[in-house]
Design an enzyme around this catalytic site. Sequence first.
Site, PDB file in Angstrom:
ATOM      1  N   LYS A 127       0.834  -1.204   0.000  1.00 53.20           N
ATOM      2  CA  LYS A 127       0.000   0.000   0.000  1.00 53.20           C
ATOM      3  C   LYS A 127       0.869   1.255   0.000  1.00 53.20           C
ATOM      4  CE  LYS A 127      -3.871  -2.166   2.466  1.00 53.20           C
ATOM      5  NZ  LYS A 127      -4.625  -2.212   3.748  1.00 53.20           N
ATOM      6  N   VAL A 161      -0.793   0.751   6.229  1.00 51.53           N
ATOM      7  CA  VAL A 161      -1.221  -0.062   7.373  1.00 51.53           C
ATOM      8  C   VAL A 161      -2.111  -1.194   6.884  1.00 51.53           C
ATOM      9  CG1 VAL A 161      -2.268  -0.026   9.670  1.00 51.53           C
ATOM     10  CG2 VAL A 161      -1.300   2.083   8.730  1.00 51.53           C
ATOM     11  N   ASP A 162      -1.964  -2.358   7.512  1.00 47.97           N
ATOM     12  CA  ASP A 162      -2.869  -3.457   7.182  1.00 47.97           C
ATOM     13  C   ASP A 162      -3.161  -4.281   8.428  1.00 47.97           C
ATOM     14  OD1 ASP A 162      -4.193  -4.875   4.798  1.00 47.97           O
ATOM     15  OD2 ASP A 162      -3.275  -6.520   5.906  1.00 47.97           O
ATOM     16  N   THR A 163      -4.417  -4.643   8.583  1.00 54.87           N
ATOM     17  CA  THR A 163      -4.854  -5.459   9.717  1.00 54.87           C
ATOM     18  C   THR A 163      -5.415  -6.781   9.217  1.00 54.87           C
ATOM     19  OG1 THR A 163      -5.381  -3.494  11.033  1.00 54.87           O
ATOM     20  CG2 THR A 163      -6.386  -5.566  11.730  1.00 54.87           C
ATOM     21  N   SER A 219       0.226  -4.444  10.734  1.00 59.34           N
ATOM     22  CA  SER A 219       1.552  -3.990  10.318  1.00 59.34           C
ATOM     23  C   SER A 219       1.483  -2.545   9.865  1.00 59.34           C
ATOM     24  CB  SER A 219       2.093  -4.867   9.186  1.00 59.34           C
ATOM     25  OG  SER A 219       2.346  -6.180   9.644  1.00 59.34           O
TER      26      SER A 219
END
Length: 198
Positions: free
Chosen positions: A58, A74-76, A111
């Site tokens: 991203k 950001v990634d969840t 992250s």
Amino acid sequence: MTERSLNNLILASSSKRRIALLKQINIEPGLILPADIDEAPLKKELPKDYSIRMAKSKAEKIQSLNPNYFVLGVDTVVACGRRILLKAENVEQAEKCIRLLSGRRHRVYTSVCLLTPDQSKQHIRTVVTIVKFKRLSEQEIKYYLASEEWKNRAGGCNIQGLAGVFVLFLRGSYSSVIGLPLHETYCLLSNYFNFNLY
């Protein structure tokens, strides 16, 4: 190290939850640009690795179009064992996720990737939080699905809403489960930007 204005920061996400969490610590990025990337997991990819790859992808996508900016990606990811639970696309998928998580522990990986201008430096932090749901009744599952709070949520979980009553315990970062680990994000950004918590 030279401190810069937050106008030089891009958040590579349109998530209202992440924007609100950043505002909570007085951070308002200069730009908010969601990244359009392929979010399909690779074969046998582990949840943590997937979370890191998505956050990095991203940030890289947005910075390729805005090379002079700092970019925060950001990634969840919600995972039950090694199984990655993606955002449910319909109520049937949401029901499968909720039934899988009922009465079980699961992990939430978030992250954060910060790229400096021209990708001269790359900083990545991953926070793992363990969450356990109570065993859900058929009525609870029915009401939760009807609420549609599962929409656009990793693993169909919205612990800020109705799913908050399902949580027996949470070990780790609550803000990370919502979508952004505040401590780690603050530490990364404070190395480069001038902002006050108070």
